[in-house]
Write a protein that holds these residues in place. Sequence first.
Motif, mmCIF file in Angstrom:
data_model
loop_
_atom_site.group_PDB
_atom_site.id
_atom_site.type_symbol
_atom_site.label_atom_id
_atom_site.label_comp_id
_atom_site.label_asym_id
_atom_site.label_seq_id
_atom_site.Cartn_x
_atom_site.Cartn_y
_atom_site.Cartn_z
ATOM 1 N N ASN A 1 0.803 -1.233 0.000
ATOM 2 C CA ASN A 1 0.000 0.000 0.000
ATOM 3 C C ASN A 1 0.831 1.274 0.000
ATOM 4 O OD1 ASN A 1 0.925 0.154 2.657
ATOM 5 N ND2 ASN A 1 -1.000 -0.557 3.542
ATOM 6 N N GLY A 2 2.141 1.157 0.207
ATOM 7 C CA GLY A 2 3.012 2.326 0.189
ATOM 8 C C GLY A 2 2.772 3.314 1.303
ATOM 9 N N LEU A 3 2.146 2.864 2.396
ATOM 10 C CA LEU A 3 1.749 3.797 3.446
ATOM 11 C C LEU A 3 2.612 3.716 4.693
ATOM 12 C CD1 LEU A 3 -2.156 3.531 3.226
ATOM 13 C CD2 LEU A 3 -0.649 5.296 2.267
ATOM 14 N N SER A 4 3.574 2.804 4.727
ATOM 15 C CA SER A 4 4.380 2.681 5.938
ATOM 16 C C SER A 4 5.713 2.017 5.642
ATOM 17 C CB SER A 4 3.621 1.861 6.992
ATOM 18 O OG SER A 4 4.427 1.644 8.133
ATOM 19 N N ALA A 5 6.773 2.530 6.276
ATOM 20 C CA ALA A 5 8.084 1.882 6.219
ATOM 21 C C ALA A 5 8.282 0.977 7.423
ATOM 22 C CB ALA A 5 9.189 2.936 6.165
ATOM 23 N N SER A 6 7.607 1.276 8.523
ATOM 24 C CA SER A 6 7.727 0.458 9.730
ATOM 25 C C SER A 6 7.217 -0.945 9.455
ATOM 26 C CB SER A 6 6.917 1.091 10.869
ATOM 27 O OG SER A 6 7.465 2.333 11.238
ATOM 28 N N GLY A 7 7.973 -1.932 9.899
ATOM 29 C CA GLY A 7 7.621 -3.319 9.640
ATOM 30 C C GLY A 7 8.252 -3.864 8.383
ATOM 31 N N SER A 8 8.868 -2.991 7.572
ATOM 32 C CA SER A 8 9.587 -3.432 6.378
ATOM 33 C C SER A 8 11.047 -2.989 6.453
ATOM 34 C CB SER A 8 8.938 -2.865 5.109
ATOM 35 O OG SER A 8 7.641 -3.384 4.918
ATOM 36 N N LEU A 9 11.251 -1.676 6.579
ATOM 37 C CA LEU A 9 12.604 -1.143 6.647
ATOM 38 C C LEU A 9 13.310 -1.556 7.933
ATOM 39 C CD1 LEU A 9 14.890 0.619 5.618
ATOM 40 C CD2 LEU A 9 13.644 2.630 6.401
ATOM 41 N N ASN A 10 12.555 -1.746 8.998
ATOM 42 C CA ASN A 10 13.169 -2.085 10.290
ATOM 43 C C ASN A 10 12.750 -3.461 10.785
ATOM 44 O OD1 ASN A 10 10.523 -1.396 10.766
ATOM 45 N ND2 ASN A 10 10.949 -0.043 12.505
ATOM 46 N N ASN A 11 12.296 -4.335 9.868
ATOM 47 C CA ASN A 11 11.928 -5.673 10.324
ATOM 48 C C ASN A 11 13.186 -6.518 10.559
ATOM 49 O OD1 ASN A 11 12.799 -6.717 7.842
ATOM 50 N ND2 ASN A 11 10.747 -7.121 7.062
ATOM 51 N N PRO A 12 13.065 -7.686 11.176
ATOM 52 C CA PRO A 12 14.266 -8.479 11.500
ATOM 53 C C PRO A 12 15.138 -8.796 10.295
ATOM 54 C CG PRO A 12 12.385 -9.302 12.732
ATOM 55 C CD PRO A 12 11.844 -8.270 11.785
ATOM 56 N N ALA A 13 14.515 -9.021 9.120
ATOM 57 C CA ALA A 13 15.302 -9.350 7.931
ATOM 58 C C ALA A 13 16.158 -8.166 7.496
ATOM 59 C CB ALA A 13 14.374 -9.787 6.793
ATOM 60 N N SER A 14 15.555 -6.964 7.488
ATOM 61 C CA SER A 14 16.300 -5.761 7.105
ATOM 62 C C SER A 14 17.410 -5.470 8.101
ATOM 63 C CB SER A 14 15.351 -4.566 7.015
ATOM 64 O OG SER A 14 14.428 -4.715 5.963
ATOM 65 N N VAL A 15 17.101 -5.611 9.375
ATOM 66 C CA VAL A 15 18.104 -5.365 10.415
ATOM 67 C C VAL A 15 19.269 -6.333 10.271
ATOM 68 C CG1 VAL A 15 18.543 -5.419 12.900
ATOM 69 C CG2 VAL A 15 16.459 -4.336 12.028
ATOM 70 N N SER A 16 18.965 -7.600 10.027
ATOM 71 C CA SER A 16 20.017 -8.604 9.881
ATOM 72 C C SER A 16 20.902 -8.303 8.679
ATOM 73 C CB SER A 16 19.383 -9.986 9.736
ATOM 74 O OG SER A 16 20.366 -10.970 9.506
ATOM 75 N N ALA A 17 20.282 -7.889 7.573
ATOM 76 C CA ALA A 17 21.058 -7.598 6.363
ATOM 77 C C ALA A 17 22.001 -6.421 6.567
ATOM 78 C CB ALA A 17 20.110 -7.325 5.196
ATOM 79 N N MET A 18 21.490 -5.343 7.143
ATOM 80 C CA MET A 18 22.322 -4.166 7.362
ATOM 81 C C MET A 18 23.357 -4.401 8.461
ATOM 82 S SD MET A 18 21.497 -2.252 4.965
ATOM 83 C CE MET A 18 22.597 -0.919 5.437
ATOM 84 N N ARG A 19 23.025 -5.273 9.391
ATOM 85 C CA ARG A 19 24.012 -5.626 10.414
ATOM 86 C C ARG A 19 25.183 -6.356 9.771
ATOM 87 N NH1 ARG A 19 20.704 -7.631 15.078
ATOM 88 N NH2 ARG A 19 20.524 -5.433 15.662
ATOM 89 N N GLN A 20 24.893 -7.139 8.743
ATOM 90 C CA GLN A 20 25.962 -7.843 8.038
ATOM 91 C C GLN A 20 26.915 -6.848 7.392
ATOM 92 O OE1 GLN A 20 26.044 -11.494 7.907
ATOM 93 N NE2 GLN A 20 28.146 -10.829 7.484
ATOM 94 N N VAL A 21 26.364 -5.797 6.759
ATOM 95 C CA VAL A 21 27.206 -4.766 6.154
ATOM 96 C C VAL A 21 28.062 -4.097 7.222
ATOM 97 C CG1 VAL A 21 27.202 -2.597 4.875
ATOM 98 C CG2 VAL A 21 25.556 -4.380 4.279
ATOM 99 N N GLN A 22 27.448 -3.798 8.369
ATOM 100 C CA GLN A 22 28.193 -3.159 9.458
ATOM 101 C C GLN A 22 29.332 -4.058 9.952
ATOM 102 O OE1 GLN A 22 26.465 -2.490 13.514
ATOM 103 N NE2 GLN A 22 26.578 -0.320 12.931
ATOM 104 N N VAL A 23 29.089 -5.351 9.989
ATOM 105 C CA VAL A 23 30.131 -6.296 10.415
ATOM 106 C C VAL A 23 31.314 -6.265 9.452
ATOM 107 C CG1 VAL A 23 30.657 -8.762 10.619
ATOM 108 C CG2 VAL A 23 28.652 -7.824 11.757
ATOM 109 N N TRP A 24 31.033 -6.217 8.139
ATOM 110 C CA TRP A 24 32.126 -6.141 7.166
ATOM 111 C C TRP A 24 32.984 -4.907 7.411
ATOM 112 C CZ3 TRP A 24 28.262 -6.802 2.551
ATOM 113 C CH2 TRP A 24 27.783 -8.123 2.527
ATOM 114 N N ILE A 25 32.327 -3.805 7.713
ATOM 115 C CA ILE A 25 33.065 -2.563 7.971
ATOM 116 C C ILE A 25 33.857 -2.673 9.272
ATOM 117 C CG2 ILE A 25 32.816 -0.094 8.459
ATOM 118 C CD1 ILE A 25 30.310 -0.161 6.612
#
Length: 434
Positions: free
Chosen positions: A223-247
């Motif tokens: 619906n394009g009405l919310s980022a919460s639950g998508s941008l900050n869901n566990p999958a997104s957090v895990s993916a970006m945490r992986q990038v942070q670990v590489w750094i």
Amino acid sequence: MPVKFFKPSLSLLVPFLLTLSSCSKPAAKEGTLQLWVHAGQASERQVIAQQVKRFNASQKAPVIQVTFIPEGAYNAQVQAASLSKDLPDILEFDGPFVYNYVWQQNLIPIDNLISKAVRQDLLPSIIQQGTYKGRLYSVATFDSGLGLYARRKQLNAAGIRIPAGNKDAWTIPEFDRALAALAQKDSDRQVLDLKLNYRGEWFTYGFSPILQSAGGDLIRRSNGLSASGSLNNPASVSAMRQVQVWIQRGYVDPNIDDAAFTNGRVALSWAGHWVYRDYAKAVGADLVVLPLPNFGNGSRTGQGSWNWGITANCQNPKAAMRFLEFLLQPQEVLAIASANGAVPGTKTAIAQSSLYSPSGPLHLFAAQLLAGQTVPRPQTPAYPVITSAFQEAFADIRNGLEVKTALDKAATTIDLDIQDNQGYPDVSPVARNP
């Protein structure tokens, strides 16, 4: 590559844009169509100028008059012209912003203007990028590619498997092992180039696909009405945490001179089609192009680049479409793709391309687009705020902020903007009440 666009509040934007509007288009002569183009690299400007000249020579009317506008001020100039009702007839723009321009009623639908044959020849990614609420508003003569560049000999020496194609991408455990193996053979352990010297839209284009590969996203697409639950869901957090670990492990080169890969400081470069020529010149036949790693739901990559649309100011849309269809002829598509190295925007041109045809060194990028492995940036008028918020989140994560905190902050910023704009109804309030 798209440029950064930040959307401040309208009350702050209007005085600035009214100042910029003094740079608006010259008065059009009868039978003349005004064309605005971003002033990218010199080779692109030269090709577009030549294309305009060829089109004008091919007929008596209309005559295309082109204006090149500095890339950094391009979107601000468009907004200024929109407020003063002084947009050109034909407008070039960074693909993801088409939805905001449609919302502002700056563009007209073109699905009833474009011929069936031309439309069918376009890459599906270009049709997807240019479609909003079921109508086609833009086309493009080229698209983009994103992947990993490597030196084959270095991978072989470290005992690292070389993926055969998009469906054979490294898993994250494999990629982690590859980074560790390469780091053992590198004096400073910096083996991965993430193009941290780039600015703006690169970070959304280059790294939001890992959210989708992991099972997250920049926004809830249903619906394009919310980022919460998508941008900050566990999958997104895990993916970006992986990038942070590489750094944090020291695997990532800061690349302050944009030469990490060409100078041999790193074994892997996370980059787009635009670096190929420099990389091929530096590495030669040892260069290999690989898909981005699979974060769990298949390798995903970005798509989209500069698009063309017809504005609401245009008094002769059929003539404007004749020019756009001229640009989409195979020889014209190949001319611009040759100038900027991008993926040709039509199937016919890809088949004729030495770089992107099935036997070409960059076919991986064309295959991604043709197979639906690319993900368009969110198709919503909120996109300018979405990309700005994600860019800020990436910078925070890069600098050590806890990943969930950074993504929560970005999601809140996006959700507040959507709420402030009443969910972005079909027409902008400013466009409805000028």
